[in-house]
Design an enzyme around this catalytic site. Structure first.
Site, PDB file in Angstrom:
ATOM      1  N   CYS A 239       0.883  -1.056   0.051  1.00  0.00           N
ATOM      2  CA  CYS A 239      -0.058  -0.069   0.151  1.00  0.00           C
ATOM      3  C   CYS A 239       0.802   1.184  -0.076  1.00  0.00           C
ATOM      4  CB  CYS A 239      -0.773  -0.103   1.373  1.00  0.00           C
ATOM      5  SG  CYS A 239      -1.972   1.558   1.160  1.00  0.00           S
TER       6      CYS A 239
ATOM      7  N   HIS B 128      -3.167  -4.402 -10.351  1.00  0.00           N
ATOM      8  CA  HIS B 128      -3.748  -3.272 -11.043  1.00  0.00           C
ATOM      9  C   HIS B 128      -4.171  -3.568 -12.292  1.00  0.00           C
ATOM     10  CE1 HIS B 128      -2.890  -0.866  -7.465  1.00  0.00           C
ATOM     11  NE2 HIS B 128      -1.813  -1.320  -7.554  1.00  0.00           N
TER      12      HIS B 128
ATOM     13  N   GLU C 167     -10.536   0.472  -5.304  1.00  0.00           N
ATOM     14  CA  GLU C 167      -9.542  -0.547  -4.719  1.00  0.00           C
ATOM     15  C   GLU C 167     -10.368  -1.615  -4.437  1.00  0.00           C
ATOM     16  OE1 GLU C 167      -6.992   0.620  -1.694  1.00  0.00           O
ATOM     17  OE2 GLU C 167      -6.799   2.769  -2.421  1.00  0.00           O
TER      18      GLU C 167
ATOM     19  N   CYS D  82      -4.687   6.256  -4.464  1.00  0.00           N
ATOM     20  CA  CYS D  82      -4.046   4.964  -4.224  1.00  0.00           C
ATOM     21  C   CYS D  82      -2.671   5.112  -5.030  1.00  0.00           C
ATOM     22  CB  CYS D  82      -4.740   3.988  -5.128  1.00  0.00           C
ATOM     23  SG  CYS D  82      -4.297   2.229  -5.137  1.00  0.00           S
TER      24      CYS D  82
ATOM     25  N   GLY E 186      -1.565   2.202  -7.233  1.00  0.00           N
ATOM     26  CA  GLY E 186      -2.239   2.575  -8.134  1.00  0.00           C
ATOM     27  C   GLY E 186      -1.765   3.594  -9.051  1.00  0.00           C
TER      28      GLY E 186
HETATM   29  N1  API Z   1      -6.726  -1.996  -1.267  1.00  0.00           N
HETATM   30  C1  API Z   1      -5.443  -2.434  -1.952  1.00  0.00           C
HETATM   31  C2  API Z   1      -4.324  -2.106  -0.795  1.00  0.00           C
HETATM   32  C3  API Z   1      -4.166  -0.648  -0.551  1.00  0.00           C
HETATM   33  C4  API Z   1      -3.495   0.078  -1.846  1.00  0.00           C
HETATM   34  C5  API Z   1      -3.771   1.703  -1.675  1.00  0.00           C
HETATM   35  N2  API Z   1      -4.340   2.388  -0.751  1.00  0.00           N
HETATM   36  C6  API Z   1      -2.419   2.353  -2.005  1.00  0.00           C
HETATM   37  O1  API Z   1      -2.255   3.482  -1.652  1.00  0.00           O
HETATM   38  O2  API Z   1      -1.550   1.807  -2.611  1.00  0.00           O
HETATM   39  C7  API Z   1      -5.264  -3.687  -2.268  1.00  0.00           C
HETATM   40  O3  API Z   1      -6.125  -4.646  -2.055  1.00  0.00           O
HETATM   41  O4  API Z   1      -4.360  -4.301  -3.085  1.00  0.00           O
END
Ligand code: API
Length: 276
Positions: A72, A163, A212, A221, A224
């Protein structure tokens, strides 16, 4: 249990020093409860500080649905600021053990106050089977998939977490609440996927909206944004450095000559409290 509420561009997290706080509860179950915006504190994720044998410190993160993602980006910036300000790690450049491998956040200080964080997010993973995404081996760049009868051109990139990037002519025209969850759980993604809808402004600026995995729509994100820059450059739409403009603000991403992706952005303390 003491916690600190933080956010990275409005992508908000509950941070807990699990070294000091003796958490007896299953982390996944705790995340589902504590991230609930009505029955709990409310957040896009629960982030735990844990000891590491091989790095300075260890980060584990859990989505609001209880799933544990590999990485994350916004959370890692909050994590680095948190452990530094709490005196858990005294280094301005630290090594953090994560499920996606070792990450290296660098704190940018002004009068010993953390004003920004630069993170080496490592190399993007482009091999389809490692995203993972079903289908023949190789990279996935602007490949057509069918979602409920509608064609989407997708580019798949992993930053440790998967992603699926979809370029659109007008970001305001796409119904993210409809298509986000459908792509997130598409059968081609055995571990599900984060979904980014991206409008190109120019070769150094894009607008991105994210659905997400395990969290739904968030303000930003980090992984992301990194995946978006990689996908945009691979498909010839941007240079290797761009501003990724999100609902909560902008992240500055650069795909370096050594193949690593550098993410620079803020992390903000909101409040501290005790979870009963
Ligand atoms: N929900 C994302 C994890 C958090 C990613 C995002 N909040 C970031 O800042 O990279 C997943 O399941 O891959």
């Amino acid at each position: 249990m003491k916690f600190t509420k933080m956010h990275g561009l409005g992508n908000d997290f509950i941070l807990v020093d699990a070294i000091t706080e003796q958490i007896k509860e299953d982390y996944s179950h705790l995340s589902r409860k504590i991230c609930d915006r009505h029955f709990g504190i409310g957040a896009d994720g629960l982030i735990l500080v844990l000891p590491s044998e091989k790095e300075d410190i260890k980060m584990r993160i859990f989505n609001p649905d209880g799933s544990e993602p590999e990485m994350c980006g916004n959370g890692l910036r909050c994590f680095a600021k948190f452990v530094y300000e709490k005196g858990i790690v005294s280094k301005k450049i630290m090594t953090v053990e994560t499920l996606a491998g070792t990450m290296i956040p660098e704190l940018i200080l002004d009068n010993n106050k953390v004003i920004n964080i630069k993170v080496d997010m490592g190399q993007p993973i482009l091999e389809r089977s490692l995203i993972p995404m079903l289908g023949n081996s190789g990279q996935v760049i602007e490949e057509t998939i069918i979602v409920e009868g509608k064609e989407f051109k997708v580019t798949a990139v992993s930053m440790g977490n998967p992603h699926c990037i979809i370029f659109v002519p007008d970001i305001n025209e796409i119904d993210i609440y409809k298509w986000g969850p459908l792509v997130e759980s598409h059968e081609l993604f055995p571990n599900k996927t984060n979904v980014e809808f991206v409008q190109i402004i120019n070769e150094e600026k894009v607008i991105m909206r994210v659905w997400e995995r395990g969290a739904g729509i968030t303000n930003a994100c980090g992984t992301g944004a990194c995946a978006t820059l990689v996908a945009a450059n691979l498909s010839g739409k941007t240079s290797k450095k761009a501003e990724v403009q999100l609902l909560g603000g902008s992240l500055y991403i650069e795909w370096l000559l050594n193949g690593h992706v550098l993410m620079t952005g803020s992390a903000t303390n909101v409040f501290q409290g005790e979870y009963l």
